[in-house]
Design an enzyme around this catalytic site. Structure first.
Site, PDB file in Angstrom:
ATOM      1  N   GLY A  14       0.811  -1.224   0.000  1.00 48.86           N
ATOM      2  CA  GLY A  14       0.000   0.000   0.000  1.00 48.86           C
ATOM      3  C   GLY A  14       0.838   1.265   0.000  1.00 48.86           C
ATOM      4  N   SER A  16       2.771   2.286  -2.560  1.00 42.48           N
ATOM      5  CA  SER A  16       2.944   2.911  -3.875  1.00 42.48           C
ATOM      6  C   SER A  16       1.862   2.425  -4.839  1.00 42.48           C
ATOM      7  CB  SER A  16       4.341   2.618  -4.446  1.00 42.48           C
ATOM      8  OG  SER A  16       4.478   1.256  -4.730  1.00 42.48           O
ATOM      9  N   GLY A  17       1.789   3.077  -5.978  1.00 39.85           N
ATOM     10  CA  GLY A  17       0.955   2.635  -7.081  1.00 39.85           C
ATOM     11  C   GLY A  17      -0.512   2.398  -6.734  1.00 39.85           C
ATOM     12  N   ILE A  18      -1.006   1.257  -7.200  1.00 38.24           N
ATOM     13  CA  ILE A  18      -2.428   0.912  -7.044  1.00 38.24           C
ATOM     14  C   ILE A  18      -2.787   0.804  -5.562  1.00 38.24           C
ATOM     15  CG2 ILE A  18      -4.103  -0.945  -7.439  1.00 38.24           C
ATOM     16  CD1 ILE A  18      -2.445  -1.576 -10.072  1.00 38.24           C
ATOM     17  N   GLY A  19      -1.909   0.184  -4.779  1.00 37.27           N
ATOM     18  CA  GLY A  19      -2.175   0.009  -3.347  1.00 37.27           C
ATOM     19  C   GLY A  19      -2.283   1.336  -2.618  1.00 37.27           C
ATOM     20  N   SER A 137      -3.439  -9.868 -12.502  1.00 38.50           N
ATOM     21  CA  SER A 137      -2.950  -9.131 -13.669  1.00 38.50           C
ATOM     22  C   SER A 137      -3.603  -9.696 -14.926  1.00 38.50           C
ATOM     23  CB  SER A 137      -1.435  -9.290 -13.805  1.00 38.50           C
ATOM     24  OG  SER A 137      -1.016  -8.813 -15.069  1.00 38.50           O
ATOM     25  N   TYR A 150       5.706 -14.479 -14.399  1.00 39.89           N
ATOM     26  CA  TYR A 150       4.766 -13.563 -13.729  1.00 39.89           C
ATOM     27  C   TYR A 150       3.331 -14.042 -13.948  1.00 39.89           C
ATOM     28  CZ  TYR A 150       2.299  -9.094 -12.911  1.00 39.89           C
ATOM     29  OH  TYR A 150       1.451  -8.106 -12.466  1.00 39.89           O
TER      30      TYR A 150
HETATM   31  P1  NAD Z   1       4.125  -0.837  -7.377  1.00 40.55           P
HETATM   32  O1  NAD Z   1       5.500  -1.337  -7.639  1.00 40.55           O
HETATM   33  O2  NAD Z   1       3.912   0.621  -7.276  1.00 40.55           O
HETATM   34  O3  NAD Z   1       3.518  -1.538  -6.091  1.00 40.55           O
HETATM   35  C1  NAD Z   1       3.898  -2.823  -5.684  1.00 40.55           C
HETATM   36  C2  NAD Z   1       3.871  -2.825  -4.180  1.00 40.55           C
HETATM   37  O4  NAD Z   1       4.181  -4.137  -3.698  1.00 40.55           O
HETATM   38  C3  NAD Z   1       4.904  -1.872  -3.575  1.00 40.55           C
HETATM   39  O5  NAD Z   1       4.273  -1.150  -2.554  1.00 40.55           O
HETATM   40  C4  NAD Z   1       5.946  -2.790  -2.990  1.00 40.55           C
HETATM   41  O6  NAD Z   1       6.540  -2.254  -1.824  1.00 40.55           O
HETATM   42  C5  NAD Z   1       5.078  -3.993  -2.630  1.00 40.55           C
HETATM   43  N1  NAD Z   1       5.870  -5.211  -2.501  1.00 40.55           N
HETATM   44  C6  NAD Z   1       6.618  -5.824  -3.428  1.00 40.55           C
HETATM   45  N2  NAD Z   1       7.190  -6.913  -2.896  1.00 40.55           N
HETATM   46  C7  NAD Z   1       6.760  -6.989  -1.605  1.00 40.55           C
HETATM   47  C8  NAD Z   1       7.000  -7.878  -0.542  1.00 40.55           C
HETATM   48  N3  NAD Z   1       7.814  -8.944  -0.675  1.00 40.55           N
HETATM   49  N4  NAD Z   1       6.394  -7.649   0.641  1.00 40.55           N
HETATM   50  C9  NAD Z   1       5.597  -6.566   0.807  1.00 40.55           C
HETATM   51  N5  NAD Z   1       5.336  -5.699  -0.167  1.00 40.55           N
HETATM   52  C10 NAD Z   1       5.925  -5.905  -1.346  1.00 40.55           C
HETATM   53  O7  NAD Z   1       3.224  -1.442  -8.557  1.00 40.55           O
HETATM   54  P2  NAD Z   1       1.651  -1.519  -8.771  1.00 40.55           P
HETATM   55  O8  NAD Z   1       1.448  -1.426 -10.219  1.00 40.55           O
HETATM   56  O9  NAD Z   1       0.913  -0.604  -7.862  1.00 40.55           O
HETATM   57  O10 NAD Z   1       1.368  -3.046  -8.356  1.00 40.55           O
HETATM   58  C11 NAD Z   1       0.317  -3.420  -7.470  1.00 40.55           C
HETATM   59  C12 NAD Z   1      -0.198  -4.770  -7.923  1.00 40.55           C
HETATM   60  O11 NAD Z   1      -0.811  -4.636  -9.209  1.00 40.55           O
HETATM   61  C13 NAD Z   1       0.876  -5.844  -8.063  1.00 40.55           C
HETATM   62  O12 NAD Z   1       0.402  -7.071  -7.542  1.00 40.55           O
HETATM   63  C14 NAD Z   1       1.059  -5.934  -9.562  1.00 40.55           C
HETATM   64  O13 NAD Z   1       1.533  -7.211  -9.973  1.00 40.55           O
HETATM   65  C15 NAD Z   1      -0.346  -5.661 -10.044  1.00 40.55           C
HETATM   66  N6  NAD Z   1      -0.440  -5.219 -11.437  1.00 40.55           N
HETATM   67  C16 NAD Z   1       0.103  -4.043 -11.837  1.00 40.55           C
HETATM   68  C17 NAD Z   1      -0.002  -3.661 -13.171  1.00 40.55           C
HETATM   69  C18 NAD Z   1       0.586  -2.378 -13.686  1.00 40.55           C
HETATM   70  O14 NAD Z   1       0.693  -2.223 -14.915  1.00 40.55           O
HETATM   71  N7  NAD Z   1       0.974  -1.434 -12.851  1.00 40.55           N
HETATM   72  C19 NAD Z   1      -0.673  -4.479 -14.078  1.00 40.55           C
HETATM   73  C20 NAD Z   1      -1.219  -5.667 -13.630  1.00 40.55           C
HETATM   74  C21 NAD Z   1      -1.110  -6.031 -12.303  1.00 40.55           C
END
Ligand code: NAD
Length: 248
Positions: A14, A16-19, A137, A150
């Site tokens: 939570g 960064s990004g989507i979280g 995803s 992945y």
């Molecule tokens: P992001 O890199 O901003 O967020 C990923 C988050 O996961 C980060 O907060 C990171 O700290 C956390 N993280 C990674 N490894 C971890 C671990 N071992 N323990 C605890 N936290 C951990 O990227 P996002 O795009 O916000 O990704 C969020 C989810 O969405 C992911 O599961 C990703 O696979 C999925 N997703 C993203 C996309 C995209 O294009 N952005 C597309 C499909 C799916």
């Protein structure tokens, strides 16, 4: 009226990004938000940005002991949980012949094992009527170049969700999968695509999406809010939020 007033929500990854966008929206809707992430400094900044009494707990979701510590801390502070979003994830693009054991284990440790044991550990704390959301995803169902490991690590989540939806039915806990297409987040900088190749990669992706652009984290947050607060008859299924990319 606030949609999540009085609810406790845990969102892994939570910071960064989507979280983070989801945590901010849930907090604005009145939830007590608990976010996790791996780096304390990034987590601290995210907690400050999200505000509204949110808290951060640092650790690796792939490690069972961390999930237990998270459950203990949340139980001690808040007693129970209403929403668990298993969102943390990693990706490193590579052709199958280049995948090392470490790459493989990292994907499955965080994206698959982390979701399974996160739910196993947190589920006993979830109140009747609560909900679980796992972030998958589009790659789990659509073939995309160099996404094999992945994709495999994410494909398990839909099966987990269907099984959990029945396992938890007596407590009326709904379990769904949120499935993003490409979204502009930091993860795009961690794909293994060089800085020089990024503009070409980004425009290639945008061209595959009927919407003509990548998604924004806030758009995924709105979908997560729907699953958490509005979708009271939505259970054991997958919400695709990909701008129509699955059609191309
Ligand atoms: P992001 O890199 O901003 O967020 C990923 C988050 O996961 C980060 O907060 C990171 O700290 C956390 N993280 C990674 N490894 C971890 C671990 N071992 N323990 C605890 N936290 C951990 O990227 P996002 O795009 O916000 O990704 C969020 C989810 O969405 C992911 O599961 C990703 O696979 C999925 N997703 C993203 C996309 C995209 O294009 N952005 C597309 C499909 C799916």
């Amino acid at each position: 009226m606030s949609l999540l007033q009085g609810k406790v929500a845990i969102i892994t990854g939570g910071n960064s990004g989507i979280g983070k966008a989801t945590a901010a929206l849930f907090a604005r809707e009145g939830a007590q938000v608990v976010i996790t992430g791996r780096r304390q400094d990034v987590l601290d900044t995210a907690v400050r940005d999200i505000g509204n009494g949110s808290i951060g707990i640092c650790g690796d979701v792939g490690v069972l002991a961390f999930n237990k510590r998270l459950a203990d801390e949340v139980r001690d502070r808040f007693g129970a949980v209403d929403i668990y979003m298993a969102n943390a994830g990693v990706i490193n693009l590579s052709r199958s012949e280049e995948v090392t054991e470490e790459d493989y284990d990292k994907h499955f440790s965080i994206n698959t094992r982390g979701v399974f044991f996160g739910v196993q550990t947190i589920a006993p704390l979830i109140r009747e009527g609560g909900t679980i959301i796992a972030t998958s995803s589009l790659a789990a169902t659509k073939v995309l170049q160099q996404h094999t490991v992945y994709a495999g690590s994410k494909a398990a989540l839909a099966a987990f969700a269907r099984n959990w939806a029945l396992e938890f039915k007596d407590r009326r806990i709904r379990v769904n999968v949120l499935t993003p297409g490409p979204v502009e987040t930091e993860i795009l900088g961690k794909l293994g695509v060089s800085e020089a190749d990024r503009p070409a990669f980004d425009s290639h992706m945008a061209n595959l999406i009927p919407a003509g652009r990548m998604g924004r984290p806030e758009e995924l947050a709105e979908a997560a809010l729907f699953l958490a607060a509005k979708g009271s008859f939505v259970n054991g299924t997958e919400l695709m939020v990909d701008g129509g990319m699955s059609l191309s």
